[in-house]
Design a protein around this motif. Structure first.
Motif, PDB file in Angstrom:
ATOM      1  N   GLN A   1      -2.004   3.278   8.688  1.00  0.00           N
ATOM      2  CA  GLN A   1      -0.548   3.379   8.565  1.00  0.00           C
ATOM      3  C   GLN A   1       0.060   2.078   8.048  1.00  0.00           C
ATOM      4  N   ILE A   2      -0.417   0.951   8.572  1.00  0.00           N
ATOM      5  CA  ILE A   2       0.135  -0.332   8.143  1.00  0.00           C
ATOM      6  C   ILE A   2      -0.209  -0.599   6.680  1.00  0.00           C
ATOM      7  N   SER A   3      -1.435  -0.284   6.289  1.00  0.00           N
ATOM      8  CA  SER A   3      -1.840  -0.487   4.885  1.00  0.00           C
ATOM      9  C   SER A   3      -0.991   0.357   3.958  1.00  0.00           C
ATOM     10  N   ARG A   4      -0.693   1.612   4.371  1.00  0.00           N
ATOM     11  CA  ARG A   4       0.135   2.473   3.538  1.00  0.00           C
ATOM     12  C   ARG A   4       1.561   1.908   3.443  1.00  0.00           C
ATOM     13  N   LEU A   5       2.073   1.405   4.577  1.00  0.00           N
ATOM     14  CA  LEU A   5       3.417   0.828   4.592  1.00  0.00           C
ATOM     15  C   LEU A   5       3.494  -0.399   3.683  1.00  0.00           C
ATOM     16  N   VAL A   6       2.477  -1.279   3.749  1.00  0.00           N
ATOM     17  CA  VAL A   6       2.471  -2.490   2.925  1.00  0.00           C
ATOM     18  C   VAL A   6       2.367  -2.145   1.448  1.00  0.00           C
ATOM     19  N   SER A   7       1.519  -1.166   1.124  1.00  0.00           N
ATOM     20  CA  SER A   7       1.367  -0.766  -0.282  1.00  0.00           C
ATOM     21  C   SER A   7       2.683  -0.229  -0.834  1.00  0.00           C
ATOM     22  N   GLU A   8       3.363   0.604  -0.051  1.00  0.00           N
ATOM     23  CA  GLU A   8       4.645   1.145  -0.502  1.00  0.00           C
ATOM     24  C   GLU A   8       5.673   0.028  -0.677  1.00  0.00           C
ATOM     25  N   PHE A   9       5.672  -0.937   0.226  1.00  0.00           N
ATOM     26  CA  PHE A   9       6.613  -2.045   0.144  1.00  0.00           C
ATOM     27  C   PHE A   9       6.316  -2.930  -1.061  1.00  0.00           C
ATOM     28  N   GLN A  10       5.022  -3.180  -1.337  1.00  0.00           N
ATOM     29  CA  GLN A  10       4.658  -3.989  -2.497  1.00  0.00           C
ATOM     30  C   GLN A  10       5.053  -3.303  -3.799  1.00  0.00           C
ATOM     31  N   ARG A  11       5.020  -1.976  -3.810  1.00  0.00           N
ATOM     32  CA  ARG A  11       5.373  -1.252  -5.027  1.00  0.00           C
ATOM     33  C   ARG A  11       6.850  -1.475  -5.379  1.00  0.00           C
ATOM     34  N   HIS A  12       7.710  -1.584  -4.364  1.00  0.00           N
ATOM     35  CA  HIS A  12       9.129  -1.811  -4.598  1.00  0.00           C
ATOM     36  C   HIS A  12       9.465  -3.292  -4.675  1.00  0.00           C
ATOM     37  N   ASN A  13       8.626  -4.143  -4.117  1.00  0.00           N
ATOM     38  CA  ASN A  13       8.899  -5.578  -4.071  1.00  0.00           C
ATOM     39  C   ASN A  13       7.638  -6.340  -4.470  1.00  0.00           C
ATOM     40  N   PRO A  14       7.411  -6.570  -5.782  1.00  0.00           N
ATOM     41  CA  PRO A  14       6.179  -7.217  -6.248  1.00  0.00           C
ATOM     42  C   PRO A  14       6.009  -8.636  -5.726  1.00  0.00           C
ATOM     43  N   ALA A  15       7.082  -9.251  -5.200  1.00  0.00           N
ATOM     44  CA  ALA A  15       6.966 -10.621  -4.708  1.00  0.00           C
ATOM     45  C   ALA A  15       6.102 -10.708  -3.449  1.00  0.00           C
ATOM     46  N   ILE A  16       5.883  -9.581  -2.740  1.00  0.00           N
ATOM     47  CA  ILE A  16       5.085  -9.582  -1.521  1.00  0.00           C
ATOM     48  C   ILE A  16       3.607  -9.724  -1.876  1.00  0.00           C
TER      49      ILE A  16
END
Length: 684
Positions: free
Chosen positions: A89-104
């Motif tokens: 779940q955390i990996s999916r959340l981080v991947s989705e967040f990185q897709r919208h925010n490439p700075a992460i």
């Protein structure tokens, strides 16, 4: 006698040469001053442009870290619900967040201050096993986050992954049922790439080829909390600096072009050429004056040609308002009547010609009024003003009187600047429209969440729960332990539903505030006014909000003078009073709150008085600013977007009234809503 005459001639020549040198030197000095002023003005414009970009970049940085805090909260929520780390779940959340925010770059979990997981796992595997207590440079920010129990930003720091970046430290405290308190679990670290964080299309501060940029944290004293700034020792023109608050800390952003500030204005060569040309013309004038009087006509022609060389429109009138001189640029600006602009025509005649061709009132009375207004400006020159001469073509008009009663005017083409201003205003309207659309989109799912949470909150009323209780009542063999467990589960579900419903209700209120603000910003908020009893409205507000005050142990009272008629929108009037009373409840820890209604002169006044914390004199005006709270950090005790008072002030103004504040720090505050007696104007 001959010697005397020769001496006089010699002295006159020397005096003429001295006067010529003095005058030419003065012109050279003035030319140098103009070039220097133009250069300074150009640098100011460049700095202003960089400053505007820097403000936009800092707002983007604040937004990025706000989004980062939300991700950390989501991870914390997963930890709370699952009791452990759910990698998928955390990996999916981080991947989705990185897709919208490439700075992460990474999200690291450090239970017990030792990194056990880092997402994405492949790219950040080298950070697993990192022990913060073994790295003093990173332990400092971790310790600060633990002490303050709130997110902390650390940076710029050298990243294990390489390069420079910023790290959000989010402390996690999980409930411990055995100890009946929240126990420190560890830290969630979110790593952001420094260059990607500050990049944008218009001002890419992340590009070292374009800009020198630094983002540094300030101590409470205002000194720099970290060193190593590329701009800290810069000896030339200082960089642009913007200070802002982020997650409870003061930060400063510095920026300047990578090649330094421009040394010259693009117009400097033209100004130098014009100054040199003017000096030459003066020299010719002196020679002409000394030689022959007939050269004066030639000198006048040269002056006219010089005026024609100016890039701006030039026109002059004598003391009788008759045209004396006009250049080609001015005629080009007024090409449709250029053939009629001849020496001797009066200013009023020119205005009437212009009125027949340009964008002025067509109704005769309005047209005459416009001519009178323009003539008054012409006869009493003041500040520069803009004039539209058709087809979105704007001219800046600067007029002045000469000591001999002549009137001269300089007309400058500012169409590009005007269109840029209109584009900026359009962009601001698009931003407001975006907020309005987002608020509308958020309101529907939040309403659904609130509705479903309300069902969960009332678990005992659900058909499924009733069936379970019926089955238990029918089965005499059910043990007390099982019965107690089911009852405890039902209470737990109700408590969780209540928490979700409260959070959803809070979010809905924030969305409603955003919707109201966008309506105010776009000028689409309309009032449905009618005659109301101010006393009855105020009493209903006190009744509605008494429970909120009682939860904090406060006494909410009302005092009035009996029925009072007021012309207002009932819903919006209640909204203002709700905001004022709720604010008083929020910021009052002990004591009482009183809502009163009174009359004074031609106003009906609603006073909300509390015994709360009060507001310092420096912040009395700021509380009515949008998105502003006295506590500007992202983690505030009372939450909110800081729109309530701003919206209330706008609603008061739409009613033809005002909102005032009196407060003393530590003693309490009084907000006063003044509404006029009688009909109100809805022209706004």
């Amino acid at each position: 006698m001959k010697l005397i005459n020769e001496f006089k001639v010699y002295a006159a020549r020397k005096a003429f040469v001295a006067l010529a040198i003095l005058v030419l030197g003065g012109v050279a000095g003035i030319g140098y001053t103009i070039v220097e002023l133009d250069r300074n003005n150009h640098i100011s414009n460049v700095r202003r442009d960089v400053e505007q970009g820097l403000y936009a970049a800092t707002e983007q940085i604040q937004l990025r870290f706000f989004e980062t805090v939300l991700v950390a909260k989501n991870v914390e929520s997963m930890l709370t619900q699952s009791g452990g780390i759910v990698e998928t779940q955390i990996s999916r959340l981080v991947s989705e967040f990185q897709r919208h925010n490439p700075a992460i770059l990474a999200v690291a979990l450090a239970p017990g201050l030792e990194v056990t997981h880092s997402f994405p796992q492949v790219e950040n595997s080298k950070t697993v096993g990192l022990k913060y207590w073994q790295i003093p440079s990173q332990m400092k920010s971790v310790a600060k986050a633990y002490r303050e129990r709130s997110p902390v930003v650390d940076g710029p720091v050298a990243l294990v992954q390489g390069g420079q970046g910023y790290i959000l430290r989010y402390p996690v405290f999980l409930p411990n049922s055995d100890l009946n308190l929240d126990q420190f679990w560890g830290v969630i670290s979110v790593v952001l790439d420094a260059d990607s964080l500050i990049g944008s299309e218009q001002h890419n501060f992340g590009s070292k080829d374009d800009y020198l940029f630094n983002l540094i944290e300030l101590q409470s004293s205002g000194l720099i909390a970290v060193t190593g700034s590329e701009l800290s020792n810069y000896a030339g023109e200082p960089p642009v600096t913007v200070e802002f608050t982020m997650l409870g800390s003061k930060w400063r952003a510095d920026a300047m072009p990578a090649d330094g500030w421009p040394k010259y204005s693009p117009e400097s060569p033209y100004l130098i050429a014009f100054a040199a040309f003017s000096m030459v013309m003066l020299l010719f004038g002196f020679l002409a004056y000394r030689r022959l009087a007939k050269k004066r006509a030639f000198a006048h022609a040269l002056l006219a040609e010089a005026v024609d060389c100016i890039d701006e429109g030039f026109i002059s009138f004598d003391e009788r308002e008759r045209l004396v001189l006009v250049n080609k640029t001015y005629l080009n600006y007024h090409s449709d009547i250029a053939d009629k602009i001849v020496p001797g025509i009066t200013m009023e005649e020119m205005l009437r010609l212009s009125g027949d061709h340009h964008n002025v009132p067509e109704v005769y009375d309005q047209r005459e009024g416009w001519i009178r207004h323009r003539m008054n400006r012409f006869r009493n020159p003041g500040e520069s003003f803009l004039q539209n001469v058709g087809d979105d073509f704007w001219l800046k008009v600067t007029e002045a009187k000469t000591p001999h009663g002549y009137t001269v005017g300089i007309w400058t083409d500012v169409s590009v600047e005007k269109r840029a201003q209109q584009a900026a205003e359009a962009a601001d309207r698009e931003k407001t429209e975006f907020l309005n659309n987002v608020s509308h989109e958020l309101r529907t799912p939040l309403t659904v969440i609130f509705g479903r949470a309300t069902f969960i909150e009332n678990d005992e009323m659900l058909p499924q729960s009733k069936r379970v209780r019926s089955a238990m009542d029918a089965d005499q063999g059910v043990s007390n332990e099982l019965s107690d467990a089911i009852a405890a589960h039902s209470r737990f579900v109700s408590e969780q539903g209540s928490g979700i419903a409260d959070a959803a209700k809070h979010m809905i209120r924030l969305v409603e505030d955003l919707l109201d603000w966008t309506k105010v910003a776009r000028g689409t908020l309309e009032l449905d006014v009618s005659s109301l009893d101010a006393d009855q409205v105020a009493r209903s507000v006190v009744q509605d909000l008494s429970s909120n005050a009682e939860k904090k142990g406060l006494e909410l009272t009302y005092s009035g003078v009996g029925p009072l008629d007021v012309i207002a929108d009932k819903v919006r009037l209640k909204q203002i009073l709700y905001n004022l009373v709720n604010n008083a409840v929020k910021f009052t820890d002990t004591g009482s709150i009183n809502l009163s209604v009174r009359t004074e002169a031609q106003h009906i006044i609603f006073d909300v008085t509390d015994t709360g914390r009060g507001i310092s004199e420096d912040n009395l005006e700021k509380v009515f600013h949008r998105f502003h709270q006295i506590d500007g950090s992202m983690v505030r005790e009372n939450g909110g977007l800081g729109l309530g008072l701003a919206i209330s002030e706008q609603l008061a103004q739409l009613h033809g009234g005002s909102l005032k504040l009196k407060s003393k720090l530590g003693e309490g505050s009084t907000f006063s809503l003044l509404l006029p007696v009688g009909e109100i104007s809805l022209a706004a």
